[in-house]
Design an enzyme around this catalytic site. Sequence first.
Site, PDB file in Angstrom:
ATOM      1  N   ASP A 252       0.753  -1.144  -0.039  1.00 37.23           N
ATOM      2  CA  ASP A 252       0.019   0.001   0.012  1.00 37.23           C
ATOM      3  C   ASP A 252       1.023   1.098  -0.015  1.00 37.23           C
ATOM      4  O   ASP A 252       0.409   2.092   0.674  1.00 37.23           O
ATOM      5  CB  ASP A 252      -0.952   0.051   1.051  1.00 37.23           C
ATOM      6  CG  ASP A 252      -2.151   1.057   1.202  1.00 37.23           C
ATOM      7  OD1 ASP A 252      -2.316   1.221  -0.188  1.00 37.23           O
ATOM      8  OD2 ASP A 252      -2.507   1.275   2.177  1.00 37.23           O
ATOM      9  N   LYS A 254       2.029   4.536  -1.234  1.00 31.82           N
ATOM     10  CA  LYS A 254       1.313   5.875  -1.783  1.00 31.82           C
ATOM     11  C   LYS A 254       1.742   6.983  -0.893  1.00 31.82           C
ATOM     12  O   LYS A 254       2.175   6.921   0.305  1.00 31.82           O
ATOM     13  CB  LYS A 254      -0.175   5.673  -1.730  1.00 31.82           C
ATOM     14  CG  LYS A 254      -0.787   5.545  -0.359  1.00 31.82           C
ATOM     15  CD  LYS A 254      -2.346   5.288  -0.496  1.00 31.82           C
ATOM     16  CE  LYS A 254      -2.955   5.023   0.803  1.00 31.82           C
ATOM     17  NZ  LYS A 254      -4.593   4.685   0.781  1.00 31.82           N
ATOM     18  N   ASN A 257       0.679   7.448   2.605  1.00 32.67           N
ATOM     19  CA  ASN A 257       1.485   6.595   3.656  1.00 32.67           C
ATOM     20  C   ASN A 257       2.973   6.660   4.107  1.00 32.67           C
ATOM     21  O   ASN A 257       3.847   5.795   4.336  1.00 32.67           O
ATOM     22  CB  ASN A 257       1.023   4.831   3.372  1.00 32.67           C
ATOM     23  CG  ASN A 257      -0.372   4.723   3.409  1.00 32.67           C
ATOM     24  OD1 ASN A 257      -0.976   5.172   4.298  1.00 32.67           O
ATOM     25  ND2 ASN A 257      -0.778   3.483   3.148  1.00 32.67           N
TER      26      ASN A 257
END
Length: 452
Positions: A252, A254, A257
Amino acid sequence: MIPSTPHKKTLHSILASKLKLTIPSPSSPDSLDFSDVFGPLTPHHHKASPSSSSPSSSSPCVALGDPQVIHNRSHSLLGPSPRFAVTAPLLPFKEDMVFQSEGSDKEGGDEVGEGRVGPGDFEIMRVVGKGAFGKVFQVRKKGGPEISGDSDGIFAMKVMRKDTIISKNHMDYMKAERDILIKVEHPFIVSLRCSFQTNSKLYLIMDFVNGGHLFFHLYRQGIFSEDQARVYIAEIVSAVSHLHKSGIVHRDLKPENILMDADGHVMLTDFGLAKEIDESSRSNSMCGTTEYMAPEILLSKGHNKDADWWSIGILLYEMLTGQPPFTHANRQKLQQRIIKEKVKLPSYLSSEAHSLLKGLLQKEPSRRLGSGPTGGDEIQNHKWFRSINWKKLEARELQPKFKPDVSGKDCTANFDQCWTAMPLDDSPAPTPTAGGHFQGYTYVAPNPWLSS
C-alpha cells in the site's frame, strides 16, 4: 452456602472495623458505583453506532477476509495531509479500563497489568488520523513504566476497535501489522515502541512523526524537481529493500502512507496491508489503492514483492508530474488503463528518469526492475541514482533540500484541521463476545541503552 443478608451485613461490619474503613450503604449518595468500569449487573449487549465503525471507504471488500480495496484516495491511519492546527485542552483517556492478567481470559491473554503500559499512562493531545478501525492520537506519556524512545514523551497512538476488526474478518492483518513492525528496524520506517490491548481495543504506540505527509507537500508544491524526488525515492527504495530482505511486502505504498520528519527525511508507515511472503510464494488478495496497484494484482494473477516496485514507479511519476500515470473517475476504466495502456512519459524529464520509470512500470512483473535476483540493489544501481551515496543515505547524512515548518516535538501544524479539531476522547466500544483472536498482542520494545 450463600449467607443471608443479615449475616453478610455482620461480615461487612467486622471487616470494616478490622480495616478501619467506612462502607457507605447502597442508598448513600457516597456509595461506590463501579458500573462504568465493570458494566451493569445484568448482562446485555451494546450496539456500536454506525458512524463510529464505518470504514474510511465505502467500497466493500473483494472477498471475506481480504483487505479493503481503496477506490477513493484516503488518508493513512497515522494521520492525514496537513494544513494547520488548532489549540485544545489535554484530556485523559475515557477507555474501558478493564484489563485481564496473563491467561485470565480467552480474549485478553496478555493484557495490561502491574508494571505494564496501558491507555491510562497517556494523555491525549490531538486526533491526527481516523480510519476504518479507529483513530490515531498524538499523546504524551504521563507516567507508568518507561518505554523505548521516551526522550520527549510524545508518541502516536493508533487505536483500533476489536468489534470492527472481527466483523470484517481482519484479525490476521492487525496481528501481522504488529508483528511486522516488531521485526523491522530501519531509519526510514516508523518505529513501534509498544502494543497492548483492553477488552475492546488494540493499541499501537509509535514514534510521532510531525513533518506531515508527503501527500501534502507534493500537492502544495505541485511537482518535485528530479533532485528533490531523487532523495525521497532513494529513501523509500532503501526502506522497501529492507522490507523485502526481511520477507515482507508493503502493498500500500502511496504518498498518504509516507510521512516526513522534522529534518525532511521520509518515513514509511501504515503496515495494515503488509504481508510476510517468502521468495516462492504469491498472494492472491486484492488489496491496496487502485491508482498504485500493479497489473498482476488487478488481474488476480498472484503477486509478491515485485508489486511494491510498481507502486514506487507510480510514486516517482506522481512526484515528477503532479498526478499518477493512470487516472479515471470510473473504477473499471481505471483498472483497464492500468492493465492495458502504455505509460506516457513527459518530454521534460531526463533520459535517466525515463529509463527508471520504464523499468519500474513494466506490466509483466518478471521484466520489472527489481524483480531480478539482486532485488532492490538492481534499482539502487540505476544511473538515475548515480549521485546517491547509499551508505550516507542510510546513515541519514544526505540532507534533503526541503525541511517542513515544525515548531517543536509536539507540533501538529502539519496535520489537517479536519482531524485535529475532533473531540479528544477515546470513545467506548463494545467488547466482542468471541474470544482468543488477539492472544499475545502485548509488546514492549527493548531499551537500546540496556542492550548488551
